[in-house]
Design a protein around this motif. Structure first.
Motif, short mmCIF file in Angstrom:
data_model
loop_
_atom_site.label_atom_id
_atom_site.label_comp_id
_atom_site.label_asym_id
_atom_site.label_seq_id
_atom_site.Cartn_x
_atom_site.Cartn_y
_atom_site.Cartn_z
N UNK A 53 0.94 -1.40 -0.03
CA UNK A 53 0.12 0.13 -0.14
C UNK A 53 0.91 1.44 -0.09
N UNK A 54 0.24 2.37 -0.30
CA UNK A 54 0.92 3.55 -0.23
C UNK A 54 1.25 4.38 0.94
N UNK A 55 0.26 4.08 1.89
CA UNK A 55 0.10 4.66 3.39
C UNK A 55 0.12 3.85 4.38
N UNK A 56 0.86 4.21 5.43
CA UNK A 56 0.86 3.37 6.65
C UNK A 56 1.40 4.38 7.99
N UNK A 57 0.36 4.28 8.89
CA UNK A 57 0.59 5.14 10.00
C UNK A 57 0.86 4.44 11.20
N UNK A 58 1.94 4.50 11.83
CA UNK A 58 2.37 3.89 13.29
C UNK A 58 1.51 4.52 14.40
N UNK A 59 0.92 3.75 15.26
CA UNK A 59 0.35 4.42 16.62
C UNK A 59 0.58 3.48 17.72
N UNK A 60 0.21 3.80 19.01
CA UNK A 60 0.79 3.12 20.21
C UNK A 60 -0.10 2.01 20.46
N UNK A 61 -1.06 1.57 19.75
CA UNK A 61 -1.67 0.28 20.07
C UNK A 61 -2.78 0.08 18.87
N UNK A 195 0.69 -0.35 17.17
CA UNK A 195 -0.10 -0.60 16.22
C UNK A 195 0.10 0.09 15.12
N UNK A 196 -0.54 -0.31 13.82
CA UNK A 196 -0.28 0.50 12.84
C UNK A 196 -1.77 0.58 11.89
N UNK A 197 -1.87 1.62 11.04
CA UNK A 197 -3.00 1.65 10.15
C UNK A 197 -2.46 1.47 8.79
#
Ligand SMILES: *Cc1c(COP(=O)(O)O)cnc(C)c1O
Length: 387
Positions: A53-61, A195-197
Motif C-alpha cells: 500500500x502507499x500509506x501506513x501510520x504507526x500508532x501506540x496500539x 499498532x499500525x493503520x
C-alpha cells in the motif's frame, strides 16, 4: 502468538542505533540532533511496502488504531458500527470511545463475521463494519465487502491477529478502506505495545495522521510549533523505541508465520483422524497466519475435558475455551452501550456464536515447532472425546 519468541540482537541493534545517532526518541523534528535517524517513519514505509500500500501510520496500539480509523472516517455520536460477536473487547471499546454504538453480529464456521447475519444487523445509522480475522484466519472478505458495498457502509479490518495473512492474494488489512494491526506482546509481530493503520485513500491517511497527533498536519512549509491544523485530535503517537523494534520484527514476520504454519499443520495432523474433531474452516484462497489451531468437538463438556487433559500432559489452550468472556460479546454486560443496542440482553443474542465457541478449543502455536509434543495433543484430545 509469538513475535516475542524471536526478539534478539537485531532489535537491540536497532535501538542502539538511535542512541548512537543522538538518542532522539520522538518521531518528529529535532533534525539537527538525530543524524538522519527516523525509526517510526522507516517502519511505516517498510510496513507499507510489505502490505503493498502507499500509506501506513504507526500508532501506540491497535486499540488506538481502531479509534483513529473511526476518527478519520468521522464516525461518532449518532452512528453505529457492526463488529463480530467473537473478537477481543478492544474492537467494541474503540467504537464506544468514538461515541458511536457497537452492534454485534454472529460468526460463521470460519469463526469470523457471518456475511448472512451481517445483512440482518446493518441499520440505517450504520456507517462502518469492522471485520476481525480472529487468531489469524481470514474472514469471508469477498462476501463481507459485497454486503458493505450494497449498504454503502465502509469496511475496516481489525487485523490484530492477521498481520501477514492474505485473502485471494491480497494482504489482510488492505481489503477494507482502512486496516489496523497490533504489535502488543502477544501478537505475530511485537513492539511491546504498538499498532499500525494502512489506507486505501490518501485523504484518509492525512486525516488519521493529523488526528493521532493533536491535529498536527506536519506542514513542511512551517516549523512544528507553527503547524497548521483543521481539527482537534489526540495523542496516539508511536515512539522511536517502538519503531526501532518494529523494523527488526518486520524482517522476521515471514519466518514467524512459517514456523507457526508448520506447528499448526502438525497439530491438525495429530488430531484430524479422531472422530468428532472438526477443524475450523479457512475460506478458499485464504492464507492464515496460523496464530492458533482451532477445532470444535461435539459439546461444551468435551471441549472443557480437552483443556483438562492437555493441562495434565503439560500442554495448554489459548482463549478457547477458557478466556471466552474477554472475547465473546454475549458476556459483555459491562458495556451498557452494547447492551442497549441489543435491547438490554446480550446473553441470548448470539446463539450461533455461543454454540460454536462453547464447544471449541484453540491450541497456541509457536515459532519453534520442532519442539512440539504432538503425541501429548493427540492423546489428550482422544481421551477427552472418548470421555
Ligand atoms: C490484541 C487485539 C486488539 C488490541 O490490540 P492492542 O495493540 O493490544 O491494543 C484489538 N483487536 C483484536 C482482535 C485483538 O486481538
Amino acid at each position: 502468538m509469538p513475535g516475542f519468541e524471536v526478539v534478539g540482537e537485531e532489535e537491540f541493534d536497532q535501538i542502539r542505533s538511535i542512541f548512537d545517532a543522538g538518542g532522539v526518541l520522538f518521531r518528529h523534528g529535532f533534525d539537527n540532533l538525530r543524524d538522519g535517524v527516523y525509526k517510526v517513519r522507516d517502519f511505516e514505509n517498510a510496513f507499507a511496502d510489505e502490505m503493498r500500500v502507499d500509506h501506513a501510520l504507526a500508532v501506540s496500539s491497535c486499540t488506538a488504531a481502531l479509534r483513529v480509523a473511526l476518527a478519520a472516517l468521522e464516525i461518532g455520536s449518532g452512528d453505529s458500527v457492526v463488529i463480530p460477536a467473537f473478537t477481543f473487547v478492544a474492537t467494541a471499546e474503540a467504537v464506544i470511545e468514538a461515541g458511536a454504538t457497537p452492534i454485534c453480529c454472529e460468526v460463521d464456521d470460519t469463526f469470523n463475521l457471518c456475511p448472512l447475519d451481517l445483512e440482518r444487523r446493518i441499520r440505517p445509522d450504520t456507517k462502518a463494519v469492522i471485520v476481525v480475522h480472529m487468531l489469524g484466519v481470514p474472514a469471508r472478505l469477498d462476501q463481507i465487502a459485497e454486503v458493505c458495498a450494497g449498504h454503502g457502509v465502509d469496511l475496516i479490518e481489525d487485523t490484530a491477529w492477521g498481520c501477514g495473512g492474505s485473502f485471494q492474494g491480497t494482504p489482510l488489512g488492505t481489503w477494507g478502506r482502512i486496516g489496523t494491526y497490533s504489535f502488543d506482546f502477544a501478537k505475530t509481530m511485537t513492539t511491546g505495545e504498538g499498532g499500525m493503520l494502512v489506507f486505501r485513500d490518501q485523504a484518509d491517511y492525512h486525516a488519521a495522521a493529523a488526528w493521532h497527533d493533536h491535529g498536527h498536519e506536519n506542514n513542511p512549509a512551517v516549523p512544528r510549533w507553527e503547524d497548521t491544523r483543521h481539527s482537534s485530535g489526540f495523542n496516539y503517537r508511536m515512539s522511536e523505541l517502538q519503531g526501532a523494534v518494529g523494523l527488526a520484527q518486520l524482517k522476521k514476520l515471514r519466518a514467524v508465520i512459517d514456523g507457526q504454519t508448520r506447528h499448526h499443520d502438525g497439530l491438525l495432523e495429530a488430531v484430524r483422524d479422531i472422530e468428532g474433531v472438526m477443524p475450523r474452516i479457512c475460506p478458499d484462497s485464504g492464507v492464515s497466519t496460523c496464530d492458533a489451531f482451532v477445532f470444535s468437538v461435539n459439546d461444551a463438556d468435551v471441549a472443557r475435558r480437552c483443556r483438562e487433559e492437555l493441562l495434565a500432559r503439560g500442554a495448554g489452550t489459548k482463549i478457547l475455551p477458557e478466556a471466552v468472556s474477554w472475547h465473546f460479546a454475549g458476556t459483555w454486560d459491562h458495556m451498557p452501550q452494547l447492551a442497549a443496542a441489543h435491547e438490554g440482553s446480550l446473553a441470548d443474542e448470539f446463539p450461533q456464536t455461543r454454540g460454536l465457541l462453547e464447544r471449541s478449543v484453540a491450541l497456541p502455536t509457536t515459532v519453534n515447532a520442532d519442539a512440539a509434543d504432538y503425541d501429548a495433543v493427540h492423546d489428550s484430545v482422544r481421551a477427552a472425546v472418548l470421555g
